[in-house]
Design an enzyme around this catalytic site. Structure first.
Site, mmCIF file in Angstrom:
data_model
loop_
_atom_site.group_PDB
_atom_site.id
_atom_site.type_symbol
_atom_site.label_atom_id
_atom_site.label_comp_id
_atom_site.label_asym_id
_atom_site.label_seq_id
_atom_site.Cartn_x
_atom_site.Cartn_y
_atom_site.Cartn_z
ATOM 1 N N SER A 178 -20.889 1.060 8.660
ATOM 2 C CA SER A 178 -22.014 1.124 7.726
ATOM 3 C C SER A 178 -22.448 2.569 7.512
ATOM 4 C CB SER A 178 -23.232 0.388 8.279
ATOM 5 O OG SER A 178 -22.886 -0.785 8.896
ATOM 6 N N HIS A 189 -16.543 -1.882 3.258
ATOM 7 C CA HIS A 189 -17.851 -2.231 3.823
ATOM 8 C C HIS A 189 -18.254 -3.612 3.314
ATOM 9 C CE1 HIS A 189 -22.391 -1.109 4.269
ATOM 10 N NE2 HIS A 189 -21.945 -1.730 5.332
ATOM 11 N N GLU A 237 -18.100 -2.756 -0.544
ATOM 12 C CA GLU A 237 -18.183 -1.346 -0.939
ATOM 13 C C GLU A 237 -16.871 -0.701 -0.498
ATOM 14 O OE1 GLU A 237 -21.814 0.205 0.894
ATOM 15 O OE2 GLU A 237 -22.337 1.183 -0.976
ATOM 16 N N ASN A 276 -26.837 1.222 1.560
ATOM 17 C CA ASN A 276 -27.913 1.613 2.473
ATOM 18 C C ASN A 276 -28.749 2.769 1.934
ATOM 19 O OD1 ASN A 276 -27.583 -0.329 4.423
ATOM 20 N ND2 ASN A 276 -25.901 0.772 5.389
#
Ligand code: NAD
Length: 297
Positions: A118, A139, A151, A189
């Site tokens: 992450s 991801h 991702e 994120n």
């Protein structure tokens, strides 16, 4: 591409194995812990049972999916024939660098090496191997069998060809790939976590209370879950770690974690997993009850 190795069979690893096996790839699921492997297979079986109950798959699909998965506690044996190895071990940079050095040694030369990290740099991971062009980020989101996004993170050394292969493969397993460059927090994120931090700042400054901050975002912006509840679900320690990655990575004060978040993590109120965060959680109860600390906020 037929044979996929998944290294790490925890929350994410077993979900990734489930999805590839369901799409008829041969999956070799690897973990240092035999107990984790047993738990992973049980978890996949019960997730498949839930899909049968919803009539999205049949009993025969379940059997076929499970028969596509083999488990290994030795990485060397587990990755022997794989065309793609996906690493999903704990988020620890030294552990990941060691795993990628080993994967580089044990996997055949054509094999693509992907990480589900992450927050760790794909460029840095690629640089410890002799095949940086074949190292990429995949991801996945939790829970993997349900969430559509992957991702696809392109490291500094990743080749165009490998990006195209991974994008196409992601589509083939029913996912929606979004390609992003290798910068802290990628896109998911970088956008989500500062929003959560801002909600915590608004609470800290007593602009509003837990319930109303979440309601504004649910009923005003149509978010399925308010940012404070979502923070409890992710784990407040994980939210803090990601903010620190953004803060350290960009050296920009806009990513500084809210002092209230830091205090809650220090106090061990980490959200759902510890039974208390912005809300309190009792086994089996679906009611959303504000944590005692915030009741008279
Ligand atoms: P987890 O703790 O549930 O599972 C990690 C697994 O790795 C454990 O089963 C552990 O035994 C195994 N492991 C540790 N060292 C190993 C080794 N040397 N060889 C083989 N296996 C080893 O972790 P997780 O939540 O599944 O997270 C895995 C990765 O996915 C992390 O990089 C995390 O940042 C990322 N991620 C997690 C989420 C999430 O919501 N949990 C979402 C997206 C990405």
């Amino acid at each position: 591409m037929k044979n996929i190795a998944v290294v790490g069979s925890g929350t994410m690893g077993n979900g990734i194995a489930h999805v590839f096996a369901q799409y008829d790839y041969k999956v070799s699921l690897i973990d240092i812990s035999e107990e984790a492997l047993t738990k992973a297979i049980k978890n996949i079986a019960s997730n498949l049972d839930r899909m049968i109950a919803k009539q999205t798959i049949t009993e025969a699909d379940k059997e076929r999916t499970l028969s596509n998965i083999s488990t290994h506690s030795s990485m060397k044996l587990g990755v022997q024939d794989c065309d793609l190895a996906i690493e999903a071990v704990s988020e620890n940079i030294n552990l990941k660098l060691k795993i990628f050095k080993d994967l580089d040694e044990f996997c055949k030369h054509s094999c693509i090496l992907a990480s589900n990290t992450s927050s760790i740099s794909i460029s840095q991971i690629g640089a410890v191997t002799k095949r940086g062009d074949k190292v990429i980020g995949m991801h996945f989101m939790n829970p993997v069998p349900v969430m559509k996004l992957v991702e696809v993170i392109r490291g500094y050394l990743t080749s165009d060809k490998v990006c195209t292969t991974i994008n196409e493969l992601s589509v083939r397993i029913g996912k929606i790939p979004c390609e992003v460059q290798d910068y802290p927090g990628f896109i998911s994120n970088r956008v989500l976590i500062p929003m959560i931090n801002e909600a915590i700042f608004a609470l800290h400054e007593r602009v509003s209370n837990v319930r109303d901050i979440d309601m504004v975002m649910r009923f005003g912006m149509n978010h399925p879950m308010g940012p404070l509840q979502l923070a409890d679900f992710i784990g407040l320690d994980v939210v803090l770690d990601i903010l620190n990655v953004l803060h350290d990575g960009f050296k920009n004060p806009k990513y500084a974690p809210c002092p209230l978040l830091v205090n809650m993590v220090r106090a061990g109120h980490l959200g759902k997993k510890t039974g208390s965060g912005f809300y309190k959680y009792k086994d089996g109860s679906k009611d959303l009850v504000m944590a005692d600390h915030f009741r008279h906020w």
